[in-house]
Write an enzyme that holds these catalytic residues in place. Structure first.
Site, PDB file in Angstrom:
ATOM      1  N   TYR A 254       0.821  -1.214   0.000  1.00  0.00           N
ATOM      2  CA  TYR A 254       0.000   0.000   0.000  1.00  0.00           C
ATOM      3  C   TYR A 254       0.855   1.265   0.000  1.00  0.00           C
ATOM      4  O   TYR A 254       0.398   2.333  -0.382  1.00  0.00           O
ATOM      5  CB  TYR A 254      -0.936   0.033   1.217  1.00  0.00           C
ATOM      6  CG  TYR A 254      -2.035  -1.017   1.204  1.00  0.00           C
ATOM      7  CD1 TYR A 254      -2.127  -1.948   0.179  1.00  0.00           C
ATOM      8  CD2 TYR A 254      -2.983  -1.061   2.209  1.00  0.00           C
ATOM      9  CE1 TYR A 254      -3.127  -2.907   0.168  1.00  0.00           C
ATOM     10  CE2 TYR A 254      -3.989  -2.018   2.204  1.00  0.00           C
ATOM     11  CZ  TYR A 254      -4.059  -2.940   1.182  1.00  0.00           C
ATOM     12  OH  TYR A 254      -5.047  -3.880   1.175  1.00  0.00           O
TER      13      TYR A 254
ATOM     14  N   LYS B 205       4.479 -15.119   3.244  1.00  0.00           N
ATOM     15  CA  LYS B 205       4.522 -15.965   2.040  1.00  0.00           C
ATOM     16  C   LYS B 205       6.005 -16.173   1.731  1.00  0.00           C
ATOM     17  O   LYS B 205       6.505 -15.836   0.644  1.00  0.00           O
ATOM     18  CB  LYS B 205       3.766 -15.243   0.901  1.00  0.00           C
ATOM     19  CG  LYS B 205       3.464 -16.114  -0.290  1.00  0.00           C
ATOM     20  CD  LYS B 205       2.470 -17.225  -0.052  1.00  0.00           C
ATOM     21  CE  LYS B 205       2.307 -18.073  -1.281  1.00  0.00           C
ATOM     22  NZ  LYS B 205       1.601 -19.341  -1.036  1.00  0.00           N
TER      23      LYS B 205
ATOM     24  N   ASP C 273      -1.851 -18.247   2.603  1.00  0.00           N
ATOM     25  CA  ASP C 273      -2.943 -19.028   1.999  1.00  0.00           C
ATOM     26  C   ASP C 273      -3.444 -20.084   2.979  1.00  0.00           C
ATOM     27  O   ASP C 273      -4.654 -20.321   3.121  1.00  0.00           O
ATOM     28  CB  ASP C 273      -2.519 -19.651   0.661  1.00  0.00           C
ATOM     29  CG  ASP C 273      -1.097 -20.191   0.650  1.00  0.00           C
ATOM     30  OD1 ASP C 273      -0.344 -19.936   1.621  1.00  0.00           O
ATOM     31  OD2 ASP C 273      -0.722 -20.881  -0.312  1.00  0.00           O
TER      32      ASP C 273
ATOM     33  N   ASP D 112      -5.016  -6.895   5.954  1.00  0.00           N
ATOM     34  CA  ASP D 112      -6.272  -6.274   5.514  1.00  0.00           C
ATOM     35  C   ASP D 112      -7.267  -7.374   5.124  1.00  0.00           C
ATOM     36  O   ASP D 112      -8.435  -7.366   5.527  1.00  0.00           O
ATOM     37  CB  ASP D 112      -5.957  -5.370   4.303  1.00  0.00           C
ATOM     38  CG  ASP D 112      -7.076  -4.389   4.010  1.00  0.00           C
ATOM     39  OD1 ASP D 112      -8.047  -4.344   4.789  1.00  0.00           O
ATOM     40  OD2 ASP D 112      -6.986  -3.675   3.000  1.00  0.00           O
TER      41      ASP D 112
ATOM     42  N   ASP E  45     -10.774  -9.058   7.527  1.00  0.00           N
ATOM     43  CA  ASP E  45     -12.176  -9.088   7.073  1.00  0.00           C
ATOM     44  C   ASP E  45     -12.737 -10.502   7.229  1.00  0.00           C
ATOM     45  O   ASP E  45     -13.877 -10.701   7.655  1.00  0.00           O
ATOM     46  CB  ASP E  45     -12.281  -8.679   5.595  1.00  0.00           C
ATOM     47  CG  ASP E  45     -12.517  -7.183   5.434  1.00  0.00           C
ATOM     48  OD1 ASP E  45     -12.098  -6.423   6.324  1.00  0.00           O
ATOM     49  OD2 ASP E  45     -13.105  -6.772   4.412  1.00  0.00           O
TER      50      ASP E  45
END
Ligand code: NAD
Length: 359
Positions: free
Chosen positions: A142, A191, A223, A247, A251
């Site tokens: 970001y 990752k 993942d 982020d 959620d």
């Protein structure tokens, strides 16, 4: 004692849910003789319309001079076409950077009353969901370079995901310190089988963990974590991860707790001043209809009292009032289940205030 709170009323459902959070703070003020001074700091779509800038200098100054910032949510389709640097989210990213808020704490704890609102099977929910995601907030993709260019005659877009050792170290300390106060388990999510930034992330986490011998550190690929959160969320205590992964995972973690409308969050830097906001967006689909769930916003205000103002008693008073409202079966549409009663955003806020004042 007066606490100066910068208020970002936001867009979409923002003003409606903020009104309820301020009513709750007023109830706390009345009950405990504390004074709150609200200072408006327009940001996002509202600020674009009024000042042509998603974060006017004056609003940033107000936030920096406050004891803490309370924000609802910003953005919406009205501003989708404005140039990238003027978009509402740019205002929020600039505010986080301007206040140097590098850590974002997002608790995901299911209220037992919302067991039936979780999309997970009762056998999974009943094992317990009580975790906290510690998300790095001002690094990664970001904040890296964003570019769209022509290469070999076709459009090519890229976003750089980068982390310095220092950025990883400071968020690692937040995660370990958070775990010490909980069940002493940190799961670092990355990752590292593919990304260099994740390889450095993992190395630094291992190094910092030596300073926290009482905390157990494990590593998980992002993942796999997305899958484990729905398979068995009870295995997690503190999850620490980089900006983009955090982020997305937060959620997911909120939804397994019943609704995105139930989870507040806090962003902190090195001092006590923080930015407190629900994790959901401005929900333009239900804006202005008195349908929004104000509880994530109200619980964010409770987090502010606890974490920035050291007002544990008052924070608990809000949380207990929320529980009492849920106990009575009062719900907004997003958390409805059999045997519960549908109320509007305003009425749920009012019910929380009444519980605080009558406790
Ligand atoms: P969203 O979180 O606004 O909405 C997703 C879904 O959840 C919608 O169906 C919405 O009605 C529902 N929902 C969200 N909050 C709710 C609440 N309190 N009560 C009941 N239902 C609720 O996400 P989105 O639709 O992807 O984004 C809408 C806008 O919000 C976009 O402009 C986006 O950029 C912005 N956004 C802002 C923030 C922020 O301010 N921090 C975060 C995420 C998205």
């Amino acid at each position: 004692m007066t606490k100066n709170i910068a208020i970002i009323r936001g867009d979409g459902i923002g003003p409606e849910i903020m009104e309820q959070a301020l009513a709750v703070l007023d109830a706390i003020s009345e009950k405990y003789a504390i004074s709150f001074n609200y200072m408006d700091a327009p940001m996002g779509g509202e600020a674009i319309d009024r000042f042509g800038d998603p974060l006017p200098e004056e609003s940033l100054k107000t936030c920096l001079s406050s004891d803490s910032v309370l924000m609802s949510a910003i953005g919406g389709p009205k501003w989708d076409e404005v140039p990238k640097e003027k978009r509402p989210e740019r205002g929020l990213l600039r505010l986080r950077a301007g206040m140097e808020l590098y850590s974002n704490l997002r608790p995901a704890k299911i209220f037992p009353q919302l067991r039936d609102a979780s999309p997970l099977k009762p056998s999974i929910v009943d094992k317990g969901i009580d975790l906290i995601i510690v998300r790095e907030l001002i690094g990664g993709a970001y904040f890296g370079e964003h570019k769209t260019e022509m290469i070999n005659g076709q459009e090519y877009a890229s976003d750089i995901m980068g982390y310095s050792r220092n950025e990883i170290e400071r968020i690692a300390h937040v995660a370990f310190k958070t775990a010490i106060l909980r069940n002493k388990k940190v799961c670092s999510v990355d990752k590292a089988n593919v990304l260099d930034s994740s390889k450095l992330w993992r190395r630094v986490l291992n190094e910092v963990s030596v300073q926290y011998p009482d905390v157990e550190l494990s590593h998980m690929y992002v993942d796999n974590c997305a899958m484990q959160l729905v398979r068995d969320p009870s295995q997690f205590d503190v999850i620490v991860t980089e900006n983009l992964f955090g982020d997305i995972l937060s959620d997911e973690a909120s939804q397994i707790c019943g609704s995105i409308g139930m989870i507040g969050s806090c962003s902190l830097g090195s001092g006590t001043r923080g930015l407190y906001e629900p994790i959901h967006g401005s929900a333009p689909d239900i804006a202005g209809k008195n349908l929004a769930n104000p509880l994530a916003m109200i619980l964010s205000a409770a987090m502010m009292l606890r974490m920035s103002f050291d007002m544990e008693v008052q924070a608990e008073a809000i949380e207990k009032a929320v529980e009492a409202v849920l106990d009575e079966g009062l719900r907004t549409g997003d958390t409805m289940s059999e045997g519960t009663r549908l109320l509007g955003c305003h009425e749920i806020g009012k019910a929380v205030c009444e519980k605080i004042l009558s406790a």
